[in-house]
Design a protein around this motif. Sequence first.
Motif, mmCIF file in Angstrom:
data_model
loop_
_atom_site.group_PDB
_atom_site.id
_atom_site.type_symbol
_atom_site.label_atom_id
_atom_site.label_comp_id
_atom_site.label_asym_id
_atom_site.label_seq_id
_atom_site.Cartn_x
_atom_site.Cartn_y
_atom_site.Cartn_z
ATOM 1 N N SER A 43 1.443 1.495 18.327
ATOM 2 C CA SER A 43 0.907 0.516 17.392
ATOM 3 C C SER A 43 1.089 0.978 15.960
ATOM 4 N N ASN A 44 0.864 2.272 15.712
ATOM 5 C CA ASN A 44 1.036 2.800 14.370
ATOM 6 C C ASN A 44 2.494 2.742 13.945
ATOM 7 N N PHE A 45 3.392 3.045 14.884
ATOM 8 C CA PHE A 45 4.812 2.970 14.576
ATOM 9 C C PHE A 45 5.205 1.538 14.219
ATOM 10 N N GLU A 46 4.724 0.574 14.967
ATOM 11 C CA GLU A 46 5.037 -0.826 14.681
ATOM 12 C C GLU A 46 4.461 -1.237 13.329
ATOM 13 N N ALA A 47 3.264 -0.755 13.017
ATOM 14 C CA ALA A 47 2.667 -1.075 11.718
ATOM 15 C C ALA A 47 3.532 -0.537 10.591
ATOM 16 N N LYS A 48 4.016 0.707 10.726
ATOM 17 C CA LYS A 48 4.881 1.281 9.694
ATOM 18 C C LYS A 48 6.185 0.505 9.587
ATOM 19 N N ARG A 49 6.692 0.050 10.717
ATOM 20 C CA ARG A 49 7.945 -0.721 10.694
ATOM 21 C C ARG A 49 7.759 -2.010 9.891
ATOM 22 N N HIS A 50 6.640 -2.701 10.116
ATOM 23 C CA HIS A 50 6.361 -3.909 9.337
ATOM 24 C C HIS A 50 6.221 -3.568 7.848
ATOM 25 N N PHE A 51 5.612 -2.422 7.566
ATOM 26 C CA PHE A 51 5.448 -2.003 6.185
ATOM 27 C C PHE A 51 6.800 -1.771 5.514
ATOM 28 N N VAL A 52 7.695 -1.090 6.214
ATOM 29 C CA VAL A 52 9.029 -0.823 5.661
ATOM 30 C C VAL A 52 9.748 -2.136 5.353
ATOM 31 N N LEU A 53 9.709 -3.057 6.297
ATOM 32 C CA LEU A 53 10.364 -4.351 6.084
ATOM 33 C C LEU A 53 9.729 -5.086 4.899
ATOM 34 N N GLY A 54 8.410 -5.042 4.830
ATOM 35 C CA GLY A 54 7.722 -5.713 3.729
ATOM 36 C C GLY A 54 8.072 -5.097 2.385
ATOM 37 N N ALA A 55 8.157 -3.774 2.325
ATOM 38 C CA ALA A 55 8.500 -3.110 1.076
ATOM 39 C C ALA A 55 9.915 -3.463 0.638
ATOM 40 N N GLN A 56 10.825 -3.548 1.588
ATOM 41 C CA GLN A 56 12.201 -3.939 1.265
ATOM 42 C C GLN A 56 12.246 -5.372 0.728
ATOM 43 N N LEU A 57 11.509 -6.259 1.379
ATOM 44 C CA LEU A 57 11.472 -7.654 0.931
ATOM 45 C C LEU A 57 10.844 -7.775 -0.460
ATOM 46 N N ALA A 80 1.305 -5.652 9.613
ATOM 47 C CA ALA A 80 0.918 -4.242 9.624
ATOM 48 C C ALA A 80 -0.592 -4.089 9.633
ATOM 49 N N ILE A 81 -1.265 -4.908 8.837
ATOM 50 C CA ILE A 81 -2.732 -4.846 8.765
ATOM 51 C C ILE A 81 -3.364 -5.205 10.107
ATOM 52 N N SER A 82 -2.772 -6.168 10.808
ATOM 53 C CA SER A 82 -3.328 -6.566 12.099
ATOM 54 C C SER A 82 -3.270 -5.426 13.114
ATOM 55 N N LEU A 83 -2.299 -4.528 12.946
ATOM 56 C CA LEU A 83 -2.148 -3.393 13.859
ATOM 57 C C LEU A 83 -2.957 -2.183 13.413
ATOM 58 N N ASP A 84 -3.117 -2.026 12.112
ATOM 59 C CA ASP A 84 -3.868 -0.877 11.575
ATOM 60 C C ASP A 84 -4.571 -1.312 10.289
ATOM 61 N N PRO A 85 -5.749 -1.888 10.410
ATOM 62 C CA PRO A 85 -6.429 -2.454 9.235
ATOM 63 C C PRO A 85 -7.017 -1.417 8.287
ATOM 64 N N ASN A 86 -6.986 -0.144 8.663
ATOM 65 C CA ASN A 86 -7.630 0.875 7.850
ATOM 66 C C ASN A 86 -6.654 1.710 7.033
ATOM 67 N N ASP A 87 -5.393 1.304 6.989
ATOM 68 C CA ASP A 87 -4.413 1.997 6.150
ATOM 69 C C ASP A 87 -4.316 1.263 4.821
ATOM 70 N N ALA A 88 -4.726 1.932 3.756
ATOM 71 C CA ALA A 88 -4.770 1.297 2.438
ATOM 72 C C ALA A 88 -3.398 0.835 1.971
ATOM 73 N N ALA A 89 -2.340 1.548 2.361
ATOM 74 C CA ALA A 89 -0.993 1.200 1.887
ATOM 75 C C ALA A 89 -0.618 -0.221 2.271
ATOM 76 N N PHE A 90 -1.043 -0.675 3.441
ATOM 77 C CA PHE A 90 -0.691 -2.020 3.892
ATOM 78 C C PHE A 90 -1.367 -3.077 3.015
ATOM 79 N N HIS A 91 -2.623 -2.832 2.658
ATOM 80 C CA HIS A 91 -3.352 -3.768 1.796
ATOM 81 C C HIS A 91 -2.766 -3.761 0.387
ATOM 82 N N ILE A 92 -2.300 -2.609 -0.065
ATOM 83 C CA ILE A 92 -1.682 -2.534 -1.398
ATOM 84 C C ILE A 92 -0.368 -3.292 -1.408
ATOM 85 N N LEU A 93 0.417 -3.148 -0.346
ATOM 86 C CA LEU A 93 1.662 -3.918 -0.245
ATOM 87 C C LEU A 93 1.360 -5.414 -0.303
ATOM 88 N N LYS A 94 0.335 -5.855 0.409
ATOM 89 C CA LYS A 94 -0.039 -7.271 0.385
ATOM 90 C C LYS A 94 -0.454 -7.687 -1.025
#
Length: 209
Positions: A43-57, A80-94
Amino acid sequence: MEDQMWRDLLLQVAILLVLFMFLFIHSIPQKLFSKLRILTRRSNFEAKRHFVLGAQLLSQARSSSDRSLAQRAEAEADSAISLDPNDAAFHILKALALELQGFKTSALDSLDVALSPLAAKSMSDGERAEALFKRAELRVAVIDGGGAVEDLVESVRLKGDNARAFGLLGECYEKKGLKEEARKAYQDALRVQPDYDLARNALARFVSS
């Protein structure tokens, strides 16, 4: 089973290398996302994958006029947030994706979540300082600076090498009529970055007034 594990590990390493190269090339604050590391949980790996794609976009959206890319970056951040809601980086990307779309109030809400006690634990002091500075910028833009001074004071306490944070703090103090506090903030900005025009011009204005 072991082969699959190694394939997953190599894929994670490859994605992280791409991400670090991306952050080096583009303007998204690198230190906000330095907590990315190789994780074994799927789940964490998938969350990071979504983060990478989002950062590229998000980077593509910043270099073009196609705001649909920012919408897609927001969607990846939500995944990414749906998979790991407690990682601040995902909320910052959003937050960054929302800001690029012009939704500053919603971006501010996302930064509030990123800086909440549960999510903030995933950030280093330097990362939290950057997030506080970004939230202060949005507070100045959205709610006329309410709460910005507190964020900036904490930001420069955690990481005292951000000239823009000192400069914005000086501007906020000036608006409040706190000239001595503003003067010190501008002086601190110049200490960090001697060629910072905003602070230099502000101090010159104090001398001439």
